[in-house]
Design a protein around this motif. Sequence first.
Motif, PDB file in Angstrom:
ATOM      1  N   HIS A 121       0.932  -1.486  -0.270  1.00  0.00           N
ATOM      2  CA  HIS A 121      -0.086  -0.208   0.200  1.00  0.00           C
ATOM      3  C   HIS A 121       0.836   1.189  -0.122  1.00  0.00           C
ATOM      4  O   HIS A 121       0.815   2.199  -0.205  1.00  0.00           O
ATOM      5  N   GLY A 122       2.026   1.019   0.604  1.00  0.00           N
ATOM      6  CA  GLY A 122       2.668   2.319   0.138  1.00  0.00           C
ATOM      7  C   GLY A 122       2.865   3.951   1.430  1.00  0.00           C
ATOM      8  O   GLY A 122       3.618   4.260   1.318  1.00  0.00           O
ATOM      9  N   LEU A 123       1.928   2.860   2.705  1.00  0.00           N
ATOM     10  CA  LEU A 123       1.476   4.637   3.505  1.00  0.00           C
ATOM     11  C   LEU A 123       2.301   4.068   4.558  1.00  0.00           C
ATOM     12  O   LEU A 123       3.082   3.051   4.796  1.00  0.00           O
ATOM     13  N   ARG A 124       3.330   4.865   4.842  1.00  0.00           N
ATOM     14  CA  ARG A 124       4.520   5.356   5.890  1.00  0.00           C
ATOM     15  C   ARG A 124       4.476   5.189   7.053  1.00  0.00           C
ATOM     16  O   ARG A 124       4.454   3.963   8.004  1.00  0.00           O
ATOM     17  N   ASN A 125       3.497   5.736   7.795  1.00  0.00           N
ATOM     18  CA  ASN A 125       2.706   6.307   9.043  1.00  0.00           C
ATOM     19  C   ASN A 125       1.435   5.571   9.409  1.00  0.00           C
ATOM     20  O   ASN A 125       0.877   5.696  11.281  1.00  0.00           O
ATOM     21  N   GLY A 180     -12.109  -4.679  -3.375  1.00  0.00           N
ATOM     22  CA  GLY A 180     -11.289  -3.913  -3.881  1.00  0.00           C
ATOM     23  C   GLY A 180     -11.353  -2.279  -3.910  1.00  0.00           C
ATOM     24  O   GLY A 180     -10.571  -1.864  -3.909  1.00  0.00           O
ATOM     25  N   GLY A 181     -12.853  -2.175  -4.091  1.00  0.00           N
ATOM     26  CA  GLY A 181     -13.220  -0.654  -4.021  1.00  0.00           C
ATOM     27  C   GLY A 181     -12.784  -0.338  -2.516  1.00  0.00           C
ATOM     28  O   GLY A 181     -12.039   1.749  -2.553  1.00  0.00           O
ATOM     29  N   ALA A 182     -13.188  -0.980  -1.381  1.00  0.00           N
ATOM     30  CA  ALA A 182     -12.389  -0.172  -0.270  1.00  0.00           C
ATOM     31  C   ALA A 182     -11.022  -0.549  -0.202  1.00  0.00           C
ATOM     32  O   ALA A 182     -10.585   1.095   0.664  1.00  0.00           O
ATOM     33  N   TYR A 183     -10.017  -1.083  -0.970  1.00  0.00           N
ATOM     34  CA  TYR A 183      -9.255  -1.503  -0.285  1.00  0.00           C
ATOM     35  C   TYR A 183      -8.138   0.808  -0.989  1.00  0.00           C
ATOM     36  O   TYR A 183      -7.805   0.994  -0.756  1.00  0.00           O
ATOM     37  N   GLN A 184      -9.019   0.095  -2.039  1.00  0.00           N
ATOM     38  CA  GLN A 184      -8.675   1.387  -3.628  1.00  0.00           C
ATOM     39  C   GLN A 184      -8.756   2.151  -2.496  1.00  0.00           C
ATOM     40  O   GLN A 184      -8.382   3.853  -2.540  1.00  0.00           O
ATOM     41  N   GLY A 185     -10.516   2.895  -2.326  1.00  0.00           N
ATOM     42  CA  GLY A 185     -10.815   3.972  -1.374  1.00  0.00           C
ATOM     43  C   GLY A 185      -9.604   4.515  -0.421  1.00  0.00           C
ATOM     44  O   GLY A 185      -9.910   5.813   0.180  1.00  0.00           O
ATOM     45  N   ALA A 186      -9.361   3.378  -0.067  1.00  0.00           N
ATOM     46  CA  ALA A 186      -9.064   3.652   1.380  1.00  0.00           C
ATOM     47  C   ALA A 186      -7.553   4.016   1.260  1.00  0.00           C
ATOM     48  O   ALA A 186      -6.826   5.315   2.097  1.00  0.00           O
ATOM     49  N   VAL A 187      -6.821   3.673   0.570  1.00  0.00           N
ATOM     50  CA  VAL A 187      -5.025   3.767   0.403  1.00  0.00           C
ATOM     51  C   VAL A 187      -5.455   5.344  -0.406  1.00  0.00           C
ATOM     52  O   VAL A 187      -5.002   5.840   0.089  1.00  0.00           O
ATOM     53  N   ARG A 188      -6.539   5.152  -1.422  1.00  0.00           N
ATOM     54  CA  ARG A 188      -6.706   6.604  -1.585  1.00  0.00           C
ATOM     55  C   ARG A 188      -7.251   8.550  -0.254  1.00  0.00           C
ATOM     56  O   ARG A 188      -5.965   9.050  -0.522  1.00  0.00           O
ATOM     57  N   HIS A 189      -7.704   7.293   0.465  1.00  0.00           N
ATOM     58  CA  HIS A 189      -8.011   8.847   1.489  1.00  0.00           C
ATOM     59  C   HIS A 189      -6.553   9.046   2.280  1.00  0.00           C
ATOM     60  O   HIS A 189      -6.320   9.727   2.695  1.00  0.00           O
ATOM     61  N   ARG A 228      -3.921   8.084   2.018  1.00  0.00           N
ATOM     62  CA  ARG A 228      -2.499   8.943   1.071  1.00  0.00           C
ATOM     63  C   ARG A 228      -2.758   9.992   1.732  1.00  0.00           C
ATOM     64  O   ARG A 228      -1.319  10.582   1.997  1.00  0.00           O
ATOM     65  N   ALA A 229      -3.895  10.844   1.690  1.00  0.00           N
ATOM     66  CA  ALA A 229      -3.322  12.177   1.594  1.00  0.00           C
ATOM     67  C   ALA A 229      -3.106  12.879   2.896  1.00  0.00           C
ATOM     68  O   ALA A 229      -1.655  13.367   3.747  1.00  0.00           O
ATOM     69  N   ILE A 230      -3.604  11.973   4.028  1.00  0.00           N
ATOM     70  CA  ILE A 230      -2.867  12.162   5.314  1.00  0.00           C
ATOM     71  C   ILE A 230      -1.796  11.253   5.679  1.00  0.00           C
ATOM     72  O   ILE A 230      -0.981  12.404   6.696  1.00  0.00           O
ATOM     73  N   ARG A 254      -1.131   5.535  12.839  1.00  0.00           N
ATOM     74  CA  ARG A 254      -1.819   6.112  12.607  1.00  0.00           C
ATOM     75  C   ARG A 254      -2.732   4.194  12.330  1.00  0.00           C
ATOM     76  O   ARG A 254      -1.763   3.011  12.014  1.00  0.00           O
ATOM     77  N   THR A 255      -3.634   3.748  12.800  1.00  0.00           N
ATOM     78  CA  THR A 255      -4.247   2.258  12.481  1.00  0.00           C
ATOM     79  C   THR A 255      -5.417   3.231  11.412  1.00  0.00           C
ATOM     80  O   THR A 255      -6.847   3.587  11.523  1.00  0.00           O
ATOM     81  N   ALA A 256      -5.644   2.319  10.181  1.00  0.00           N
ATOM     82  CA  ALA A 256      -6.826   2.198  10.164  1.00  0.00           C
ATOM     83  C   ALA A 256      -7.629   0.765   9.291  1.00  0.00           C
ATOM     84  O   ALA A 256      -6.444   0.330   9.416  1.00  0.00           O
ATOM     85  N   VAL A 257      -8.550   0.418   9.206  1.00  0.00           N
ATOM     86  CA  VAL A 257      -9.334  -0.336   8.652  1.00  0.00           C
ATOM     87  C   VAL A 257     -10.429  -0.234   7.903  1.00  0.00           C
ATOM     88  O   VAL A 257     -10.685   0.334   7.693  1.00  0.00           O
ATOM     89  N   PHE A 258     -10.468  -1.431   6.838  1.00  0.00           N
ATOM     90  CA  PHE A 258     -11.806  -1.537   5.650  1.00  0.00           C
ATOM     91  C   PHE A 258     -12.028  -3.065   5.534  1.00  0.00           C
ATOM     92  O   PHE A 258     -11.354  -3.821   6.155  1.00  0.00           O
ATOM     93  N   ILE A 259     -12.934  -3.598   5.118  1.00  0.00           N
ATOM     94  CA  ILE A 259     -13.183  -4.259   5.009  1.00  0.00           C
ATOM     95  C   ILE A 259     -13.674  -5.235   4.121  1.00  0.00           C
ATOM     96  O   ILE A 259     -13.709  -4.571   2.698  1.00  0.00           O
ATOM     97  N   VAL A 260     -13.277  -6.180   3.753  1.00  0.00           N
ATOM     98  CA  VAL A 260     -13.533  -7.270   2.314  1.00  0.00           C
ATOM     99  C   VAL A 260     -14.248  -7.556   2.806  1.00  0.00           C
ATOM    100  O   VAL A 260     -14.311  -8.963   3.677  1.00  0.00           O
ATOM    101  N   CYS A 261     -15.464  -7.328   1.479  1.00  0.00           N
ATOM    102  CA  CYS A 261     -17.189  -8.174   1.987  1.00  0.00           C
ATOM    103  C   CYS A 261     -17.008  -9.463   1.454  1.00  0.00           C
ATOM    104  O   CYS A 261     -17.996 -10.284   2.308  1.00  0.00           O
ATOM    105  N   ASP A 262     -16.435  -9.941   0.505  1.00  0.00           N
ATOM    106  CA  ASP A 262     -16.910 -10.930  -0.476  1.00  0.00           C
ATOM    107  C   ASP A 262     -15.371 -11.862  -1.549  1.00  0.00           C
ATOM    108  O   ASP A 262     -14.722 -10.974  -1.226  1.00  0.00           O
TER     109      ASP A 262
END
Lengths: 482, 439
Positions: free
Chosen positions: B23-27, B268-277, B279-281, B289-297
């Motif tokens: 995902h490339g997020l550092r923090n 896939g959408g949740a992952y992509q949306g999470a990383v996009r959101h 990345r700016a932060i 910090r910690t972030a969680v997304f859901i892999v639905c099916d």
Amino acid sequence: MPLYLSPRIGPTLQSALDETALMAQLSDALGSPLGVILPQQVADNVAAFRSIFSAHRLAGQIYYAHKANRSSALVRELAATDAGIDVASLAELQHALGAGFGPQRIMATGPKNEEFLWLCAVTGVTVSADSVGELAALATLVTNWSLPRVRVMARLSGFSSTGVRFTSRRSRFGMSAAAVSEVLDLIEKHAGALDLVGMAFHLDTIGLPEKAVALEGCLGALDECRRRGLRPWSVDIGGGFGVDYLADGTQWERYTTALTEAVLGRRAPLTWAGHGYGLRAEGGHVRGALNLYPAHRPVSGPAYLDRLLRTTAPEQRRPLGTLLLDNMYDLHVEPGRALLDQCGLVLTRVLEVRDEANGDTIVRLDCNARDVSLEEHGVLMDPVVVHRTTTAAAGPVGVYLFGNLCLEADLITRRKVFLPSRPRTGDLLAFVNTAGYLMDFSATQALRQPIGRKVALYRDGGAWRWCLDEQYWPVHRRVEAA
Amino acid sequence: MRFENMTDAIGNTPLVRIDAAVHGLRNIDLYAKMELLNPFGSLKDRAAWNMARPLLAQAVERGDTVVELSSGNTAKALAVIAGMHGLTFKSVTNRMKVTEIKDLLLLLGAEIDELPGQAECLDPSDTDDPLTRMYHRLAESDGGYLHTDQYFNELNVDAHLNGTGPEIVKDLDGRAPDYFIACVGTAGSSTGVAAALRQHNPEVRVVGLVAHKSDFIPGIRTIDEVHEVGLFDPDVYDEVETITADDAIDGLLTLVRRCGTLAGPTGGGAYQGAVRHLRAIDAQLTERRTAVFIVCDRVESYMSYLRERRPELFGRPPRRNSLRTVTDAEVRQAAVVDVAEAERWIAERRGLVVDLRSPFAYQALHIDGSVNIVDEIFAELLHGGLPFGRRQPVLLVCPVGEKSARYAALLTRMGHPDVRSLDGGIIAWRDAGAELVRD
């Protein structure tokens, strides 16, 4: 930010609109509203449908659904092409015959009285029958008058599907597909009077899966015909191919989102008296369904027909177009709206522009909601402002369009319409791409207001020429200087 | 683990770290809640079970049909649960778009009712949304239905408030994540999880993801559609962002190919949306910090969806003797016979007549003595080689003589010396008044 719903305007229509002096002259001379028909465009539209037939190697007829417009110019121009015509009343049949359509190119559909049936039978046009009773009446008429056999199509409805059950809206037309043997019994009994040439359906839906079920149902009914030794060779799939009215899909998406927010009270109303076009708010949630024509319809007209023919039949699992060809069937279609895409506009005159105390701007037009029946047909599309002189005030303005009837409800559209520049008294608003159903379909003389005149505008010798609609024939002998 | 019932296996899914190298997020530590590991394959197992469970005993007694407005995972879970209790399940939908799910439901014994498509002519009397239409239908029947009502049923939210949410907190050692990113479908999971997380930390930022309006992403609603959902409360979300079908598929590919997670488009959408959101932060952060997304099916149900949108992912090597490789020059050289000549050829019984049309059309009417090999099966046969000997003369028949000419050219190239195509096809045959029979 103005919520535009800009119409999609093709090159021919645009070139007509660019003749602002001519438009003003026509409006001054012939009054408001004025229907402007571009008959030559319809020939291009026939060719576009025909190219889909060719691509699928299918034979068959394109029947113009006459009810979409009362114009004579359109019917006469079509008579000069290879298209047929679908007539749904006695007067439409008379009109088609008088415009030059031979009986073999005419299909009579819809509810019919005895006079209509008689003229069909005596001239030898094909009758698309809605009920067993209509077939029986036609057979009696043919026998009593000793007429030659009449070609008939049997219109079916209520098709059933296996596996996934596709529900369709109930239709007032057509005979039950499940009871097709009853229909065929009657046709065989009156074999001397009725010549079955095909099966027909028309579903009022834009959904492909329902149409695929219906088309396959017709193939089943035709197989039953062959089992009995009857030899009908055609399937008529009706109309409903649609038009893409808007130039820009994102405008449609922006507008419908804004409308939802307005219904929920999250932004200022976008409509007269907060009308929701089928949506309503209940406990902070939106209920109801958007009761509008899908004005942005990227797959429409000939492209929709192509998509349908490529759709796999649910049971036989082969593309519908391939199945038709395999069975040697002709395909008949009855487009109305789609065949009149880009074929005309309605010119209306601005009588008054005023600003109300609450901030609303009102534009009062010399026409009513029946003359440009966008609202009745649920089509949301902006008019084009044709300024007489220079722009009054630059910059967009949101206006409500009032009609000329002494009636609270007479708004051309209940929507606040955003115009790129403010019109002035005497300017014209052109409602473009309105030839299909949106021009004179329900025009009335209520309050003794006149029904708008119609002119045909056509290219001849590199210039635009015009004549009254009823004066137009495809042989451009009567040339008037534009 | 020993269970009495498959329903006991619902929930308690793992929370798995996504590799920072991916995902490339550092923090930010990014975790996925693996709801695809539920026994019937999705997050919806929780809500379906929670909504149906209290009503099942009575429904079984009365022999009710379980019914729900769903075209996806809720329908799947309810169909399984209904089957386990000897009940039938009916799914009402306005356009089930994913064929695999449709087939799976039919396999599970479910009934599927498709509501009519939008009318072409405007009918002012038709103003009801699918849900209202379904309520009307249920009201008209004299009972006999167990309607789980997922869009308005608070038990949908409760399944996540008491299950999914607390599980995440437990797995993060009693702390709520700083960010929670969820796709909005029924809004049940995002609402329930958000509430559970905020009980631990009111500062949790919740991001709702909706589909772009012109796009279709199974299981996600568009910005307009969410307003129809009874459980949707805009105040739950600090931000509502849009994702496209392309985003969802990009995310799906990352999860599937790099993270050992066989996620469907919603995940896939949740992952992509999470990383996009995030990345700016991430760029501004100085602490972890910690972030969680859901892999639905799971991905398997969406092969047709993926094939339609990314055909290049399914590229296969060309097969030999493919009709597509036949050139126009070859077609022009293929032998053709007109109707009169074909009639003589057939009368003299000089060879095999192969009709390439569909079996249905063939059975209705065909040339006497011909055999039917529908073109798609004929094409399959030819990939393997000639299906008849070189000394066997052949006449090919199709509707207009176009396909048969192409096949004649292909057979010629494959070394068959005596093959011909009926010029103008069976339509020319009919139009010439030649005989057609049915058996």
